[in-house]
Design a protein around this motif. Structure first.
Motif, PDB file in Angstrom:
ATOM      1  N   ASN A  61       0.898  -1.191  -0.110  1.00 18.21           N
ATOM      2  CA  ASN A  61      -0.026  -0.170  -0.080  1.00 18.21           C
ATOM      3  C   ASN A  61       0.929   1.173   0.013  1.00 18.21           C
ATOM      4  O   ASN A  61       1.674   1.177   0.745  1.00 18.21           O
ATOM      5  N   PRO A  62       0.659   2.154  -0.945  1.00 15.11           N
ATOM      6  CA  PRO A  62       1.567   3.258  -1.212  1.00 15.11           C
ATOM      7  C   PRO A  62       1.691   4.224   0.120  1.00 15.11           C
ATOM      8  O   PRO A  62       2.900   4.721   0.400  1.00 15.11           O
ATOM      9  N   LEU A  63       0.554   4.328   0.932  1.00 18.62           N
ATOM     10  CA  LEU A  63       0.634   5.302   2.070  1.00 18.62           C
ATOM     11  C   LEU A  63       1.529   4.357   3.225  1.00 18.62           C
ATOM     12  O   LEU A  63       2.187   5.329   3.970  1.00 18.62           O
ATOM     13  N   PHE A  64       1.030   3.209   3.100  1.00 21.72           N
ATOM     14  CA  PHE A  64       1.772   2.789   4.535  1.00 21.72           C
ATOM     15  C   PHE A  64       3.199   2.743   4.153  1.00 21.72           C
ATOM     16  O   PHE A  64       4.216   2.885   5.213  1.00 21.72           O
ATOM     17  N   ASP A  65       3.730   2.464   2.876  1.00 18.62           N
ATOM     18  CA  ASP A  65       5.154   2.638   2.455  1.00 18.62           C
ATOM     19  C   ASP A  65       5.709   4.000   2.814  1.00 18.62           C
ATOM     20  O   ASP A  65       6.842   4.067   3.396  1.00 18.62           O
ATOM     21  N   GLN A  66       4.816   4.938   2.541  1.00 13.13           N
ATOM     22  CA  GLN A  66       5.137   6.208   2.903  1.00 13.13           C
ATOM     23  C   GLN A  66       5.408   6.541   4.300  1.00 13.13           C
ATOM     24  O   GLN A  66       6.526   7.279   4.603  1.00 13.13           O
ATOM     25  N   VAL A  67       4.520   6.192   4.968  1.00 11.14           N
ATOM     26  CA  VAL A  67       4.702   6.490   6.679  1.00 11.14           C
ATOM     27  C   VAL A  67       5.884   5.734   6.954  1.00 11.14           C
ATOM     28  O   VAL A  67       6.592   6.330   7.839  1.00 11.14           O
ATOM     29  N   SER A  68       6.299   4.567   6.535  1.00  7.20           N
ATOM     30  CA  SER A  68       7.289   3.896   7.081  1.00  7.20           C
ATOM     31  C   SER A  68       8.683   4.572   6.575  1.00  7.20           C
ATOM     32  O   SER A  68       9.515   4.226   7.364  1.00  7.20           O
ATOM     33  N   GLN A  69       8.628   5.055   5.319  1.00  9.71           N
ATOM     34  CA  GLN A  69       9.929   5.814   5.054  1.00  9.71           C
ATOM     35  C   GLN A  69      10.017   7.140   5.360  1.00  9.71           C
ATOM     36  O   GLN A  69      11.231   7.591   5.719  1.00  9.71           O
ATOM     37  N   SER A  70       8.915   7.926   5.685  1.00  5.23           N
ATOM     38  CA  SER A  70       9.118   9.381   6.124  1.00  5.23           C
ATOM     39  C   SER A  70       8.612   9.934   7.223  1.00  5.23           C
ATOM     40  O   SER A  70       8.839  11.123   7.848  1.00  5.23           O
ATOM     41  N   TYR A  71       8.005   8.847   7.924  1.00  4.80           N
ATOM     42  CA  TYR A  71       7.006   9.566   9.225  1.00  4.80           C
ATOM     43  C   TYR A  71       7.420   8.320  10.399  1.00  4.80           C
ATOM     44  O   TYR A  71       6.121   7.794  11.016  1.00  4.80           O
ATOM     45  N   THR A  72       8.830   8.297  10.719  1.00  5.54           N
ATOM     46  CA  THR A  72       9.229   7.244  11.656  1.00  5.54           C
ATOM     47  C   THR A  72      10.170   8.039  12.544  1.00  5.54           C
ATOM     48  O   THR A  72      10.865   8.682  12.091  1.00  5.54           O
ATOM     49  N   ALA A  73      10.108   7.369  13.944  1.00 10.12           N
ATOM     50  CA  ALA A  73      11.227   7.984  14.669  1.00 10.12           C
ATOM     51  C   ALA A  73      11.582   6.954  15.697  1.00 10.12           C
ATOM     52  O   ALA A  73      10.689   5.999  15.896  1.00 10.12           O
ATOM     53  N   THR A  74      12.685   6.376  16.146  1.00 10.26           N
ATOM     54  CA  THR A  74      13.017   5.424  17.135  1.00 10.26           C
ATOM     55  C   THR A  74      12.722   6.224  18.409  1.00 10.26           C
ATOM     56  O   THR A  74      12.984   7.068  18.713  1.00 10.26           O
ATOM     57  N   GLN A  75      11.607   5.107  19.197  1.00 10.29           N
ATOM     58  CA  GLN A  75      11.160   5.563  20.237  1.00 10.29           C
ATOM     59  C   GLN A  75      11.594   4.473  21.380  1.00 10.29           C
ATOM     60  O   GLN A  75      11.557   3.211  21.181  1.00 10.29           O
ATOM     61  N   ARG A  76      11.895   4.879  22.625  1.00  7.76           N
ATOM     62  CA  ARG A  76      12.199   3.959  23.823  1.00  7.76           C
ATOM     63  C   ARG A  76      11.121   3.553  24.386  1.00  7.76           C
ATOM     64  O   ARG A  76      10.331   4.377  24.992  1.00  7.76           O
ATOM     65  N   PHE A  77      10.882   1.914  24.365  1.00  2.00           N
ATOM     66  CA  PHE A  77       9.818   1.450  25.254  1.00  2.00           C
ATOM     67  C   PHE A  77      10.581   0.746  26.339  1.00  2.00           C
ATOM     68  O   PHE A  77      11.682   0.733  26.377  1.00  2.00           O
TER      69      PHE A  77
END
Length: 218
Positions: free
Chosen positions: A114-130
């Motif tokens: 899905n193009p939007l899911f791919d875009q989120v994974s490429q451009s709207y992510t950050a490493t978070q500490r759990f």
């Protein structure tokens, strides 16, 4: 901006959701503590296999706002990565989504086909500490994109419960973090039809009006 939230313990969130869900069988609730270990093993396996993924959904939401418990782990992942994880038993799959189980742990996968899911994974992510470890996680903007993208389909399905949850999630994120919304609507214009985009814009207007009313009263 909201004050800092306590670090999220994914295993405990999932376990508590199972315990307090009256639909779950008694024997699952009794063994719910095992879910904490299962969650830790699942993310360890993803790391050992060097599988690329992004955490989304209710667990990711808890990094940014107070939210509800959730029994599911939601990830964005490529189909090729999913196939490298045979321990995750896929129960249903279509072009955009897969649903499976890792032991007693429910896992929903948003596929990068899905193009939007791919875009989120490429451009709207950050490493978070759990509590368990550092995990690649959708940003506030990424979560808003995914929620808004899903809403027209949920309206067509008549899924009133999920519509309410998703709209509330968007409202909570907007109120707590005040991200710029016009760039996100412009992003969505590449993935939604004109009619769906128009509906989403109207939803955003109504949410913004609710936020203003709330802030005026408080």
């Amino acid at each position: 901006m909201s004050s800092a939230l306590p670090r999220v313990h994914i295993g405990e969130v999932v376990r508590n959701a199972v315990i307090f869900n009256p639909d779950n069988a008694r024997e699952l609730a009794v063994n719910s503590d095992l879910l904490i270990e299962t969650v830790a093993r699942f993310f360890s396996l993803l790391r050992e296999r060097q599988i690329e993924y992004v955490l989304v959904g209710g667990i990711a939401l808890l990094q940014y706002v107070e939210g509800r418990n959730t029994e599911d782990i939601d990830l964005i992942m490529a189909l090729s990565s999913l196939e490298r994880l045979p321990e995750l038993v896929v129960e249903t799959r279509d072009d955009d989504f897969a649903r499976g189980r890792f032991g007693d742990l429910k896992v929903d996968v948003l596929l990068t086909s899905n193009p939007l899911f791919d875009q989120v994974s490429q451009s709207y992510t950050a490493t978070q500490r759990f509590v368990e470890r550092e995990i690649p996680c959708a940003t506030v903007e990424g979560l808003i994109l995914l929620k808004l993208y899903a809403l027209p389909s949920l309206y067509r399905q008549g899924n009133f419960t999920r519509v309410g949850l998703y709209e509330n999630d968007v409202a909570t994120l907007l109120q707590a973090h005040n991200p710029l919304i016009n760039p996100l609507l412009n992003e969505l214009s590449h993935y939604l039809s004109e009619s769906d985009l128009s509906q989403v814009k109207q939803i955003v207007i109504e949410i913004q009006q609710r936020i203003r009313r709330f802030e005026e009263r408080t």
